[in-house]
Enzyme design. Structure first.
Site, short mmCIF file in Angstrom:
data_model
loop_
_atom_site.label_atom_id
_atom_site.label_comp_id
_atom_site.label_asym_id
_atom_site.label_seq_id
_atom_site.Cartn_x
_atom_site.Cartn_y
_atom_site.Cartn_z
N LYS A 149 0.85 -1.19 0.00
CA LYS A 149 0.00 0.00 0.00
C LYS A 149 0.88 1.23 0.00
O LYS A 149 1.99 1.15 0.54
CB LYS A 149 -0.96 0.03 1.18
CG LYS A 149 -0.39 -0.28 2.57
CD LYS A 149 0.76 0.45 3.15
CE LYS A 149 0.70 1.94 3.36
NZ LYS A 149 1.96 2.48 4.01
N TYR A 233 -4.87 3.97 5.94
CA TYR A 233 -5.41 2.96 6.88
C TYR A 233 -6.77 3.40 7.44
O TYR A 233 -7.65 2.57 7.69
CB TYR A 233 -4.43 2.73 8.03
CG TYR A 233 -3.22 1.92 7.65
CD1 TYR A 233 -3.23 0.53 7.72
CD2 TYR A 233 -2.06 2.54 7.23
CE1 TYR A 233 -2.12 -0.22 7.38
CE2 TYR A 233 -0.93 1.80 6.88
CZ TYR A 233 -0.97 0.43 6.96
OH TYR A 233 0.13 -0.31 6.62
P1 NAD Z 1 12.26 1.87 2.67
O1 NAD Z 1 12.73 3.20 2.24
O2 NAD Z 1 12.75 1.36 3.98
O3 NAD Z 1 12.60 0.77 1.57
C1 NAD Z 1 12.41 1.00 0.20
C2 NAD Z 1 13.23 0.01 -0.61
O4 NAD Z 1 13.09 0.31 -1.98
C3 NAD Z 1 14.75 0.11 -0.28
O5 NAD Z 1 15.30 -1.17 -0.24
C4 NAD Z 1 15.31 0.87 -1.47
O6 NAD Z 1 16.66 0.54 -1.74
C5 NAD Z 1 14.38 0.37 -2.59
N1 NAD Z 1 14.36 1.27 -3.74
C6 NAD Z 1 14.38 0.85 -5.02
N2 NAD Z 1 14.39 1.88 -5.87
C7 NAD Z 1 14.40 2.99 -5.09
C8 NAD Z 1 14.44 4.39 -5.40
N3 NAD Z 1 14.46 4.84 -6.67
N4 NAD Z 1 14.41 5.27 -4.37
C9 NAD Z 1 14.36 4.84 -3.09
N5 NAD Z 1 14.34 3.51 -2.75
C10 NAD Z 1 14.36 2.61 -3.74
O7 NAD Z 1 10.67 1.92 2.65
P2 NAD Z 1 9.66 0.94 3.39
O8 NAD Z 1 9.25 1.55 4.68
O9 NAD Z 1 10.19 -0.43 3.41
O10 NAD Z 1 8.38 1.05 2.41
C11 NAD Z 1 8.33 0.37 1.19
C12 NAD Z 1 6.87 0.19 0.76
O11 NAD Z 1 6.21 -0.58 1.75
C13 NAD Z 1 6.09 1.48 0.66
O12 NAD Z 1 5.18 1.40 -0.40
C14 NAD Z 1 5.34 1.58 1.97
O13 NAD Z 1 4.13 2.31 1.89
C15 NAD Z 1 5.09 0.12 2.26
N6 NAD Z 1 4.98 -0.17 3.70
C16 NAD Z 1 3.91 -0.88 4.13
C17 NAD Z 1 3.78 -1.17 5.47
C18 NAD Z 1 2.61 -1.98 5.96
O14 NAD Z 1 2.41 -2.05 7.16
N7 NAD Z 1 1.85 -2.61 5.07
C19 NAD Z 1 4.73 -0.74 6.38
C20 NAD Z 1 5.81 -0.04 5.89
C21 NAD Z 1 5.93 0.24 4.55
#
Ligand code: NAD
Length: 381
Positions: A149, A233
């Site tokens: 999401k 959410y």
């Molecule tokens: P994060 O920044 O910790 O991780 C993002 C990942 O994407 C990293 O590994 C990064 O290297 C990679 N990536 C690839 N191309 C990229 C670019 N061009 N720029 C930046 N990063 C790039 O983020 P996160 O918190 O893990 O979130 C990732 C996704 O998961 C989002 O869509 C977020 O909304 C979702 N999320 C969902 C929940 C949930 O509870 N369902 C919780 C957290 C995050």
């Protein structure tokens, strides 16, 4: 807050607790959906049936802190590969989770995944603005897709993803883990069975303090601020309480206390959703305060979930008193449910169309806020 839950707060589940959680979850729901799921899992795992292989695409906070560990508890799927920009990180993951290093792919070179029988599902966990491109790559490789999401940055992107997955004959679902949490399933039950009458007045907030320059506040990668990240959410809970998609919204962006940092996205926003039959929900989401709750009221009583959206420790109180509902490993249940949908042909309860519906609400909220709070209709599919 979901995205940055410190490891010490993250629930540590043993396999025994997971199975107990499933049983308790099923009990909390009576002979309903969770009971059917537990029976399906029982059936599908009998005799050591093959688990479906999942490749996590994007190894950031959520993949590393939640999804990887959750895949150790799943019964119908297992971590079988990763897609990452860092080969070294991929190799580390292959050692930690015991899959072959040949199952580490680069974002630019997923070609080899197509013929690889180890991978059945690609789980897209990259920044929001990349979800569409990455989901399309997964579908082109012939893999089923779970997308985090919010589904994408726009309804148009969501439509493209839905079409691509249908064209490739793969299933598409959204990472809506709360669909499988008993506290939110109790909200569903009350909405359906109307113990408190129809839930006509709802409200909720999900806010967390986010103060660093990162993709979450860059419009091209995030699609927006806290509304896209966590306000979604509240939208999801409201649609469950109303058992409907809202007809229209009104919204107002909150004044910025840090306009330099939040120069591309909102710092905070409040909105009201109008559902059929006079049902309303007021929502708020911000990056400069903390809040995590949802409340729904009918003429004969109310339910409050507080905290409502984190990975564990959810609490439900109703006008009848506090409820003792089990904590479950939300992500494990979510992934196992998707695997069971693939195995049995049952439709997923969290399909791409749901992600698209929520994106249509978000677009309407942003439009209303940009137009001075004008009542804005939500685009139909
Ligand atoms: P994060 O920044 O910790 O991780 C993002 C990942 O994407 C990293 O590994 C990064 O290297 C990679 N990536 C690839 N191309 C990229 C670019 N061009 N720029 C930046 N990063 C790039 O983020 P996160 O918190 O893990 O979130 C990732 C996704 O998961 C989002 O869509 C977020 O909304 C979702 N999320 C969902 C929940 C949930 O509870 N369902 C919780 C957290 C995050």
């Amino acid at each position: 807050m979901t995205d940055v839950l410190p490891p010490a707060m993250a629930p540590a589940y043993s396999r025994r607790r997971f199975v107990r959680g499933l049983a308790l979850g099923a009990a909390a729901l009576g002979a309903g959906a969770a009971g059917a799921l537990a029976a399906e899992l029982e059936e599908a795992t009998r005799g050591g049936e093959r688990k479906l292989g999942v490749a996590l695409m994007g190894l950031g906070m959520y993949a590393g802190g939640q999804l990887g560990p959750a895949l150790r508890l799943t019964k119908l799927c297992r971590l079988a590969g990763v897609v990452t920009g860092s080969r070294a990180k991929g190799a580390q993951w292959s050692r930690r989770y015991g899959f072959p290093e040949r199952n580490v792919w680069d974002y630019d070179d997923m070609g080899g995944m197509a013929g690889n029988p180890d991978i059945d599902i690609v789980y897209v966990v990259t920044p929001n603005g990349l979800h569409a491109e990455h989901a399309l790559m997964a579908a082109a490789a012939g893999k089923h897709v779970i997308c985090e999401k919010p589904m994408a940055n726009s309804v148009a992107e969501c439509d493209t993803m839905i079409r691509a997955c249908a064209g490739a004959k793969v299933l598409l679902s959204i990472g809506y883990r709360l669909r499988f949490d008993p506290h939110h399933l109790e909200l569903d039950r009350l909405a359906r069975e109307k113990d408190f009458g129809a839930l006509t007045r709802m409200s909720g907030e999900f806010s967390w303090t986010f103060g660093q320059r990162a993709w979450r506040i860059e419009r091209s990668l995030s699609g927006g601020g806290p509304l896209m990240d966590v306000g979604i959410y509240v939208i999801q809970a409201a649609c469950r309480g109303a058992m409907a998609q809202p007809l229209a919204v009104t919204a107002r962006e909150l004044p910025k206390t840090n306009p330099e940092l939040f120069n591309e996205v909102e710092e905070g926003i409040e909105w009201t959703m109008e559902f059929p039959a006079g049902v309303t929900c007021r929502g708020l989401s911000s990056y400069v305060r903390g809040a995590d709750w949802f409340r729904a009221e009918g003429d004969k009583g109310w339910i409050q979930i507080d905290p409502a959206y984190i990975y564990g420790g959810l609490r439900v109180v109703t006008s009848r008193g506090p409820m003792d509902l089990p904590a479950v490993p939300q992500q494990s249940l979510q992934m196992d449910d998707f695997a069971s949908c693939i195995l049995t042909g049952r439709p997923t309860p969290v399909p791409g169309s749901m992600g698209r519906d929520h994106m249509a609400i978000i677009e309407a909220i942003y439009r209303s806020a940009a137009e001075g709070g004008r009542r804005t209709e939500v685009r139909r599919a």
